[in-house]
Design a protein around this motif. Structure first.
Motif, mmCIF file in Angstrom:
data_model
loop_
_atom_site.group_PDB
_atom_site.id
_atom_site.type_symbol
_atom_site.label_atom_id
_atom_site.label_comp_id
_atom_site.label_asym_id
_atom_site.label_seq_id
_atom_site.Cartn_x
_atom_site.Cartn_y
_atom_site.Cartn_z
ATOM 1 N N GLN A 16 17.900 -61.458 20.691
ATOM 2 C CA GLN A 16 19.026 -60.530 20.746
ATOM 3 C C GLN A 16 19.468 -60.182 19.337
ATOM 4 O O GLN A 16 19.376 -61.012 18.439
ATOM 5 C CB GLN A 16 20.210 -61.133 21.506
ATOM 6 C CG GLN A 16 19.918 -61.364 22.985
ATOM 7 C CD GLN A 16 21.138 -61.913 23.701
ATOM 8 O OE1 GLN A 16 22.150 -62.172 23.065
ATOM 9 N NE2 GLN A 16 21.018 -62.077 25.004
ATOM 10 N N GLY A 17 19.953 -58.947 19.191
ATOM 11 C CA GLY A 17 20.489 -58.510 17.909
ATOM 12 C C GLY A 17 21.993 -58.726 17.852
ATOM 13 O O GLY A 17 22.504 -59.800 18.206
ATOM 14 N N LEU A 18 22.699 -57.701 17.437
ATOM 15 C CA LEU A 18 24.155 -57.772 17.384
ATOM 16 C C LEU A 18 24.725 -57.841 18.791
ATOM 17 O O LEU A 18 24.163 -57.274 19.729
ATOM 18 C CB LEU A 18 24.714 -56.548 16.662
ATOM 19 C CG LEU A 18 24.404 -56.450 15.165
ATOM 20 C CD1 LEU A 18 24.931 -55.123 14.618
ATOM 21 C CD2 LEU A 18 24.994 -57.620 14.403
ATOM 22 N N PRO A 19 25.844 -58.487 18.956
ATOM 23 C CA PRO A 19 26.481 -58.507 20.284
ATOM 24 C C PRO A 19 26.874 -57.102 20.717
ATOM 25 O O PRO A 19 27.036 -56.188 19.898
ATOM 26 C CB PRO A 19 27.707 -59.410 20.073
ATOM 27 C CG PRO A 19 27.385 -60.223 18.862
ATOM 28 C CD PRO A 19 26.518 -59.358 17.992
ATOM 29 N N LEU A 24 29.546 -51.701 19.943
ATOM 30 C CA LEU A 24 30.550 -50.737 20.385
ATOM 31 C C LEU A 24 31.552 -50.425 19.276
ATOM 32 O O LEU A 24 31.871 -49.256 19.018
ATOM 33 C CB LEU A 24 31.263 -51.262 21.629
ATOM 34 C CG LEU A 24 32.411 -50.398 22.169
ATOM 35 C CD1 LEU A 24 31.870 -49.037 22.606
ATOM 36 C CD2 LEU A 24 33.108 -51.107 23.320
ATOM 37 N N LEU A 25 32.028 -51.460 18.603
ATOM 38 C CA LEU A 25 32.988 -51.232 17.518
ATOM 39 C C LEU A 25 32.344 -50.466 16.364
ATOM 40 O O LEU A 25 32.979 -49.583 15.764
ATOM 41 C CB LEU A 25 33.546 -52.578 17.027
ATOM 42 C CG LEU A 25 34.393 -53.363 18.032
ATOM 43 C CD1 LEU A 25 34.801 -54.704 17.439
ATOM 44 C CD2 LEU A 25 35.617 -52.555 18.435
ATOM 45 N N LEU A 26 31.092 -50.794 16.047
ATOM 46 C CA LEU A 26 30.407 -50.103 14.960
ATOM 47 C C LEU A 26 30.196 -48.628 15.293
ATOM 48 O O LEU A 26 30.453 -47.738 14.460
ATOM 49 C CB LEU A 26 29.068 -50.794 14.693
ATOM 50 C CG LEU A 26 28.222 -50.198 13.548
ATOM 51 C CD1 LEU A 26 28.985 -50.281 12.231
ATOM 52 C CD2 LEU A 26 26.886 -50.918 13.437
ATOM 53 N N CYS A 27 29.748 -48.347 16.508
ATOM 54 C CA CYS A 27 29.538 -46.950 16.904
ATOM 55 C C CYS A 27 30.857 -46.185 16.973
ATOM 56 O O CYS A 27 30.934 -45.007 16.602
ATOM 57 C CB CYS A 27 28.825 -46.888 18.250
ATOM 58 S SG CYS A 27 27.123 -47.513 18.213
ATOM 59 N N THR A 28 31.928 -46.858 17.424
ATOM 60 C CA THR A 28 33.240 -46.198 17.472
ATOM 61 C C THR A 28 33.737 -45.856 16.077
ATOM 62 O O THR A 28 34.229 -44.743 15.831
ATOM 63 C CB THR A 28 34.246 -47.099 18.188
ATOM 64 O OG1 THR A 28 33.760 -47.420 19.496
ATOM 65 C CG2 THR A 28 35.606 -46.418 18.303
#
Length: 331
Positions: A16-19, A24-28
């Motif tokens: 798995q990569g990032l949670p 979601l926070l990064l894309c937001t």
């Protein structure tokens, strides 16, 4: 995996990569940054222009079936209407011929009066004919697109009219097309003039049932149902005297002492195929000509000689010294 070696990495199923919450926070954050940068610096405007130019042929091809269907319906169902309109236009032509004769005489008198008073000639509004491509599919806005853009000289803020009155205003231009916001849109506003009372006010879109509203008008103002509102021309965008709307509803029991006034636009909202794009008045104003300052007058010959001014200065000294003495010392 070769024999005799130990692979300590987990199998692909457990990698798995990032949670998901971090993604979601990064894309937001990235989306908010891109929206703010586009609003501030217009980064995606070239991309919008390129996409609009590339999709324009596709839009025209997709609209061909609807245009063909409308054309067939107009051909088979519009013969009787064409005869009726021809008769009405013939009668209207007779009336306008008389008005044209009087208008020519008034224009000649106006030119003579302007020449007599030394006023500059009235502004000649430059216009550009355009065809409506399609209406915006957004149900929360009232916009349409025309087949003239920045390549043809259309600029943001240009008024758009038809034979009935003002339709709206150009709010975004592309290379080969432009976006027109209608007067009934919630973000539209236009300064108007009541032709009966000569009172200026502002009309806003977003009314009920595709209508407009006349806001910030006192409940005691002289506004009646049936009053015609035209452009006032004080905003530097719309020429004065263009029909805008007519008062259809009057409620003087509004909140905060303001009346609720409903307006019906003079220009039809549906079935518009051809429009006229006007150039904003602020771009037609002549450049301000500064009046040159008059040259300084050098009167060398008439200047008094220094020796000639000495007796006058000497004569003024005793008077000044006499007036400076106190009252007790005068004899």
């Amino acid at each position: 995996m070769p024999l005799g070696t130990f692979d300590r990495s987990p199998p692909p199923f457990f990698r798995q990569g990032l949670p998901a919450l971090s993604k979601l926070l990064l894309c937001t954050a990235l989306a908010i940054f891109l929206m703010a940068a586009d609003h501030r610096f217009a980064l995606t405007q070239p991309l919008r222009n390129a996409m609009a130019t590339a999709l324009l042929p596709v839009v025209r091809v997709l609209s061909l079936p609807m245009q063909a269907w409308d054309g067939v319906g107009e051909y088979f169902g519009g013969v009787h209407q064409a005869y009726a309109k021809a008769d009405a236009l013939q009668q209207k032509l007779v009336v306008q011929s008389e008005q044209s004769a009087s208008a020519g005489r008034l224009a000649h008198e106006n030119a003579e009066l302007r020449a007599l008073l030394g006023l500059r000639p009235g502004l000649q509004v430059r216009s550009l004919a355009a065809e409506v491509l399609y209406e915006a599919p957004d149900p929360y806005s009232h916009k349409l697109f025309i087949d003239r853009g920045s390549r043809h000289g259309v600029v943001d803020g240009s008024p758009v009219i038809n034979e009935a009155g003002v339709l709206g205003q150009v709010t975004r231009t592309y290379l080969m097309s432009a976006e027109v916001t209608l007067l009934i849109d919630k973000d539209a506003a236009i300064p108007v003039l009541n032709t009966r009372t000569q009172h200026r006010s502002a009309a806003f879109g977003g009314g009920e049932e595709n209508q407009m509203e006349l806001r910030f008008v006192s409940a005691t103002d002289d506004v009646q149902v049936g009053d015609l509102l035209t452009t006032s021309g004080v905003d530097g965008i719309y020429p004065a005297g263009l029909p805008v709307a007519k008062v259809t509803r009057m409620d003087r029991r509004g909140d905060a002492g303001f009346a609720r006034i409903g307006l019906q636009p003079m220009a039809p909202l549906g079935g518009v195929h051809h429009v006229l794009v006007l150039e904003p008045l602020e771009q037609q104003q002549p450049a301000h000509e500064e009046t040159p300052a008059p040259p300084a007058r050098v009167a060398i010959a008439s200047a008094p000689h220094p020796a000639a001014s000495r007796p006058a200065a000497a004569a003024s000294r005793p008077a000044a010294s006499a007036s400076s003495k106190p009252k007790g010392e005068r004899r």
